[in-house]
Design a protein around this motif. Structure first.
Motif, PDB file in Angstrom:
ATOM      1  N   UNK A  69      49.841   2.768  74.686  1.00 16.24           N
ATOM      2  CA  UNK A  69      49.989   4.171  75.078  1.00 16.24           C
ATOM      3  C   UNK A  69      50.986   4.319  76.223  1.00 16.24           C
ATOM      4  N   UNK A  70      50.972   3.375  77.158  1.00 17.84           N
ATOM      5  CA  UNK A  70      51.902   3.407  78.281  1.00 17.84           C
ATOM      6  C   UNK A  70      53.340   3.276  77.790  1.00 17.84           C
ATOM      7  N   UNK A  71      53.588   2.344  76.886  1.00 16.80           N
ATOM      8  CA  UNK A  71      54.942   2.168  76.340  1.00 16.80           C
ATOM      9  C   UNK A  71      55.418   3.435  75.632  1.00 16.80           C
ATOM     10  N   UNK A  72      54.544   4.064  74.858  1.00 19.33           N
ATOM     11  CA  UNK A  72      54.909   5.301  74.168  1.00 19.33           C
ATOM     12  C   UNK A  72      55.220   6.410  75.169  1.00 19.33           C
ATOM     13  N   UNK A  73      54.400   6.535  76.197  1.00 19.43           N
ATOM     14  CA  UNK A  73      54.614   7.566  77.212  1.00 19.43           C
ATOM     15  C   UNK A  73      55.887   7.296  77.992  1.00 19.43           C
ATOM     16  N   UNK A  74      56.129   6.039  78.318  1.00 17.55           N
ATOM     17  CA  UNK A  74      57.335   5.642  79.050  1.00 17.55           C
ATOM     18  C   UNK A  74      58.580   6.084  78.277  1.00 17.55           C
ATOM     19  N   UNK A  75      58.583   5.867  76.969  1.00 17.68           N
ATOM     20  CA  UNK A  75      59.715   6.267  76.140  1.00 17.68           C
ATOM     21  C   UNK A  75      59.841   7.786  76.051  1.00 17.68           C
TER      22      UNK A  75
END
Length: 130
Positions: A33-39
């Motif tokens: 979820x963090x990677x998706x939000x970061x992008x």
């Protein structure tokens, strides 16, 4: 009748204990979820620091800073276009916006704020259970 009541009560207690023993948000699901939000929040041609992650039993939080040449107005417009209807706006001030989505039993919050003179956007992303 009394045995049935005792059995139902025991099963409820057992279910509660199992629920309380399960960990909050798993590390792998939070990272995804963090990677998706970061992008999502990273504007095109912008740079960002590596997220600093903290966690408690029921909440995981990541903070980072985005460096961009865009104004807050440009960044905000691009961000809202990028997230579409996934997140809803909880609150908004002159240079700050708070977004939220819920997914099953998780609450995903994003808080973005800026000092427009510096061109840096501070991001706080958190996932918690409700």
């Amino acid at each position: 009748m009394r045995r049935l009541s005792l059995l139902i009560f025991s099963v409820l207690i057992l279910c509660l204990l199992i629920f309380l023993m399960t960990p909050g948000v798993s590390q792998s699901s939070f990272r995804k979820a963090l990677n998706q939000t970061y992008e999502i929040v990273l504007a095109p041609e912008a740079n960002a620091t590596i997220p600093e992650v903290t966690h408690t039993e029921w909440r995981r939080t990541a903070e980072w800073t985005i460096q961009t040449d865009q104004t807050w107005k440009e960044y905000r417009a691009g961000l809202l276009k990028q997230i579409g209807g996934t997140y809803r706006i909880l609150s908004e001030a002159k240079h700050q916006i708070k977004l939220r989505k819920t997914f099953h039993s998780e609450i995903h919050d994003i808080k973005l704020s800026t000092d427009e003179a510096e061109g840096k956007i501070h991001v706080i992303y958190s996932v918690s259970l409700w």
